[in-house]
Design a protein around this motif. Structure first.
Motif, short mmCIF file in Angstrom:
data_model
loop_
_atom_site.label_atom_id
_atom_site.label_comp_id
_atom_site.label_asym_id
_atom_site.label_seq_id
_atom_site.Cartn_x
_atom_site.Cartn_y
_atom_site.Cartn_z
N VAL A 105 20.12 7.09 2.74
CA VAL A 105 19.31 6.23 3.58
C VAL A 105 17.81 6.49 3.37
O VAL A 105 17.38 7.65 3.42
CB VAL A 105 19.67 6.43 5.06
CG1 VAL A 105 18.70 5.67 5.96
CG2 VAL A 105 21.11 5.98 5.32
N VAL A 106 17.06 5.44 3.10
CA VAL A 106 15.61 5.55 3.11
C VAL A 106 15.08 4.53 4.11
O VAL A 106 15.72 3.51 4.37
CB VAL A 106 14.98 5.29 1.72
CG1 VAL A 106 15.33 6.38 0.75
CG2 VAL A 106 15.39 3.94 1.19
N ALA A 114 8.03 7.27 -1.80
CA ALA A 114 8.09 8.35 -2.78
C ALA A 114 9.51 8.87 -2.90
O ALA A 114 10.03 9.09 -4.00
CB ALA A 114 7.14 9.48 -2.37
N LYS A 115 10.17 9.02 -1.75
CA LYS A 115 11.55 9.51 -1.73
C LYS A 115 12.48 8.52 -2.45
O LYS A 115 13.30 8.90 -3.28
CB LYS A 115 11.98 9.68 -0.26
CG LYS A 115 13.39 10.20 -0.07
CD LYS A 115 13.70 10.26 1.44
CE LYS A 115 15.20 10.37 1.69
NZ LYS A 115 15.53 10.06 3.10
N ALA A 116 12.29 7.23 -2.13
CA ALA A 116 13.13 6.20 -2.73
C ALA A 116 12.96 6.17 -4.24
O ALA A 116 13.93 6.09 -5.00
CB ALA A 116 12.80 4.84 -2.12
N LYS A 144 0.84 -1.21 0.00
CA LYS A 144 0.00 0.00 0.00
C LYS A 144 0.87 1.25 0.00
O LYS A 144 0.60 2.20 -0.74
CB LYS A 144 -0.91 -0.02 1.24
CG LYS A 144 -1.90 1.12 1.30
CD LYS A 144 -2.84 0.92 2.49
CE LYS A 144 -3.87 2.04 2.57
NZ LYS A 144 -3.28 3.36 2.86
N ASN A 145 1.92 1.26 0.81
CA ASN A 145 2.85 2.39 0.83
C ASN A 145 3.46 2.62 -0.54
O ASN A 145 3.61 3.77 -0.98
CB ASN A 145 3.98 2.15 1.84
CG ASN A 145 3.51 2.24 3.28
OD1 ASN A 145 4.20 1.82 4.18
ND2 ASN A 145 2.30 2.77 3.50
N VAL A 146 3.82 1.50 -1.19
CA VAL A 146 4.41 1.61 -2.53
C VAL A 146 3.42 2.28 -3.48
O VAL A 146 3.76 3.23 -4.19
CB VAL A 146 4.80 0.21 -3.06
CG1 VAL A 146 5.16 0.29 -4.53
CG2 VAL A 146 5.96 -0.35 -2.25
N ASN A 147 2.18 1.81 -3.46
CA ASN A 147 1.19 2.33 -4.40
C ASN A 147 0.77 3.75 -4.06
O ASN A 147 0.53 4.56 -4.96
CB ASN A 147 -0.03 1.40 -4.44
CG ASN A 147 0.31 0.10 -5.15
OD1 ASN A 147 1.23 0.05 -5.97
ND2 ASN A 147 -0.40 -0.96 -4.81
#
Lengths: 400, 322
Positions: free
Chosen positions: A343-344, A350-352, A53-56
């Motif tokens: 570092v992520v 989103a940052k990555a 979910k975070n990815v999407n």
């Protein structure tokens, strides 16, 4: 008639999902959903879904969305191999998160994923056998091997200035694994082992074993056993007989029950090792807060951190590789998981994604550790040194 | 879905199906021919699997053995040790009536499992045995090695099938059916009922051991989890019942069709959104149960019911009449 209705429904379902997934990328997951580990699974399933979910929410995977495809490995070999076969061949996943149990993880890996060249990341498998496996760099895990603690304990003991010890360990996979590693590491680093004896659990008296162990005057007794089993009895009887006054234990012995039975005073020179979390881990706290906001509960359940991290790492590897080409996963996974790089952490999709797009190297530091894989695909993790403080234990140092 | 992937899924499916077919044929000898209610299949499967694994695996300090013998030797030894175990078990409990034999065999399978889990000097306990080779290892790399193993498995299936058919048609098989259908009558005409039942039990157990060995080589890894009774004992019973006990073709058809239901339903379950994954796995188990209920209700004596071979007497009448 009824048959044809069912057929149409099934065909519709297949066609519908096939179309919806046109630009989506599948991430495989082997979860022991049914079977003996069933009670652990709901929070872990949430963790895997939460990572996806975070990815999407953070911009999706590659040009589409990430889709989690779950295979039910049932914590047994046959279903694990069968489920992995389907993930690899039918679903064509480029990378697999799982399985949870060591047995289903190894069976799926040796029979399916290694020959097929698919990378597999287990969040939880601790079997020492996975270290030496001839896996062509396809098998990774996010928890240290059972044996790792033995290695670190040897360092802790030598750092304490103790050069001569006797070792006794309980005769099961826990005791044997740690004891062998400790013995080898301690001798290699210049320590002397006066006795190396296994003992059976669940006996009432260990006096004769202790007398043997005390020969040639070692400085301390290393007890690798459970406090609720043989551990407390050995410590107690060794003190009563005046054989030893200083003990070194692992996480099995580091239990409040030991202090209750022996007394804090008698343990003032003793120390213990146990797996622990890194010093200051904001990532874990951040993930737990977001996780509980989403699912109301369960963030503190065992292996939620690792399952989230494994799923997130799998997605990062795909993003880094730039396509769902399974042959690129080994290199991509090692690049996103290890230093150097920006570092992520968890939730930072989103940052990555932006960093990867800009061609920058990233380094995922997860909620459960920093995951610097060694050549075997193992991680080191953290081992804490504990001493007795009142009626509980206090962590005084962290080793890696 | 790409066709190459589907092809390799089919290969893996048929390997599993073949191993289950051998188990089904073995159970058919015991139950279909001899009427012996063996509910401890997993035990003999485990004995065979561990025998072959220990003989053929690479040496390791964690368990006994690791003799790196050729795989066929391991498989034959698996048949021998599983057969011997079957003999010892049969010696003790073959005279028990069917349901009591079932209980005794469940108990024995459980004892064998506990031995395997606990005697880690022998089996490395719950951590299992790694580095188990496959036959012709090294000739082919990667996924293609599965095809080679598929051929080995089905070669064994065919051999076992031919043996079982021969047994069924032999005077020995006829006597066995007589024992099964009417023990007293068989005894009355002078057959040594106990000896026949013992032989049946041993042959079945040995074949179960072969199936165990093949599955250890397929997984290249063996731990006690691979001998789970739900997946070995009970699933095999369902397969034989669905296929038709007493019929060797039925045993193979039953193994393949039930494994198809078991394995392929997950492909459909995976079409559901991942949020349902926990639930869909359970729903899948429920549906498998329902489907099996349907098959068992609809085809009482299995998909391919037993057909007794024509006997000499029938042939004679046919000749005179026709």
């Amino acid at each position: 008639m009824r048959k044809s209705v069912v057929m149409v429904a099934v065909a519709g379902l297949l066609a519908g999902t096939a179309m919806a997934q046109a630009a989506d990328t599948k991430i495989g997951a082997l979860m022991d959903v049914t079977g003996p580990l069933a009670s652990f699974i709901p929070p872990l399933m949430n963790a895997a879904n939460f990572a996806i979910k975070n990815v999407n929410d953070g911009g999706g995977l590659l040009d589409g969305k990430a889709v989690l495809v779950v295979g039910d490995s049932q914590a047994a070999s046959q279903p694990a191999v069968d489920a992995a076969t389907k993930l690899v061949n039918v679903e064509n996943v480029p990378i697999i998160m799982g399985a949870l149990a060591s047995g289903s993880t190894i069976a799926a890996a040796t029979a399916v994923t290694i020959p097929a060249g698919v990378v597999q990341i287990s969040p939880t498998a601790t079997s020492p056998a996975m270290t030496e496996m001839n896996d062509g760099d396809h098998l990774y895990r996010l928890v240290p091997s059972d044996n790792y603690q033995g290695d670190v304990l040897a360092k802790i003991v030598l750092a304490e200035g103790i050069k001569k010890v006797a070792i006794t360990y309980v005769n099961n996979d826990y005791g044997v694994g740690i004891a062998n590693t400790f013995n080898a590491a301690f001798k290699k680093a210049g320590g002397e082992v006066t006795a190396f004896e296994k003992h059976e659990d669940k006996k009432n008296s260990y006096r004769s074993e202790i007398a043997t162990l005390a020969k040639s005057s070692p400085e301390a007794l290393v007890v690798i056993a459970y406090a609720s089993g043989s551990g407390s009895k050995i410590v107690k009887q060794a003190i009563e007989g005046g054989f030893f006054s200083r003990f070194i234990g692992t996480d099995g012995l580091r239990d409040d029950q030991l202090i209750k039975e022996v007394g804090a005073d008698a343990l003032k020179d003793s120390f213990f090792s146990a797996p622990t979390s890194p010093d200051k881990n904001d990532a874990s706290a951040k993930l737990h807060e977001a996780f509980n906001a989403e699912y109301k509960e369960g963030a503190d359940k065992p292996f939620v951190d690792q399952t989230y991290d494994a799923t997130f790492l799998a997605a990062l590897a795909v993003e880094k590789a730039g396509s769902a080409d399974k042959t690129k996963m080994i290199q991509a996974l090692r690049e996103v998981a290890s230093a150097p790089g920006e570092v992520v952490g968890p939730l930072d999709w989103a940052k990555a994604k932006e960093l990867i797009k800009a061609g920058k190297d990233i380094n995922y530091e997860g909620a459960g550790g920093s995951y610097e894989f060694d050549a075997n695909g193992d991680v080191t993790g953290y081992i804490g040194k504990f001493i007795v403080d009142g009626d509980t234990y206090k962590q005084i140092e962290i080793f890696q | 879905m790409d066709p190459v992937g589907l092809f390799f899924y089919l290969v893996a499916f048929l390997i599993f199906g073949g191993i289950y077919a051998i188990l089904c044929l073995a159970l058919n000898v015991q139950w279909g021919y001899g009427g012996l209610f063996n509910a401890g299949i997993a035990g003999f499967f485990a004995v065979g699997a561990y025998t072959s694994a220990l003989l053929t695996a690479a040496p390791a300090q964690t368990h006994l053995g690791g003799y790196e013998l050729p795989v066929p030797v391991g498989i034959l030894a698996a048949a021998v040790t599983a057969g011997l175990t079957g003999w010892a078990v049969a010696k003790i409990c073959i005279r028990l009536k069917s349901d009591y034999l079932a209980m005794a065999s469940i108990g024995i399978a459980e004892i064998l499992r506990m031995v395997i889990v606990n005697e880690d000097w022998l089996t490395n306990g719950s951590l299992g045995i790694t580095n188990i080779p496959r036959p012709f290892d090294g000739f082919v790399q990667g996924r293609a090695a599965d095809i080679l193993f598929l051929l080995v498995v089905w070669a064994v299936v065919i051999i076992v099938y031919l043996i079982c058919n021969r047994l069924y048609d032999s005077p020995w098989g006829r006597t066995l059916r007589a024992v099964r259908d009417n023990e007293d009558a068989a005894r009355a005409v002078g057959k040594d009922v106990d000896a026949f039942r013992l032989q049946t039990f041993v042959i079945g157990a040995a074949l179960m051991g072969v199936a165990g060995a093949l599955s250890a080589h397929y997984f290249r890894f063996l731990s006690p989890e691979a001998t789970e009774p739900l997946l070995i004992t009970f699933l095999v019973w369902v397969m034989l019942m669905a296929g038709g006990s007493g019929n060797n073709k039925g045993a193979i058809v039953g193994a393949l069709s039930v494994w198809a239901i078991w394995s392929m339903t997950e492909i459909f379950a995976n079409r559901l959104p991942a949020e349902f994954a926990t639930r869909s796995s359970y729903i899948r188990m429920l549906l498998i149960g329902l489907l099996l209920q349907f098959v068992l209700q609809r085809y009482r004596s299995g998909l391919l019911p037993e057909r007794s071979p024509g006997n000499a007497f029938d042939k004679d009448t046919d000749k005179t009449n026709g």
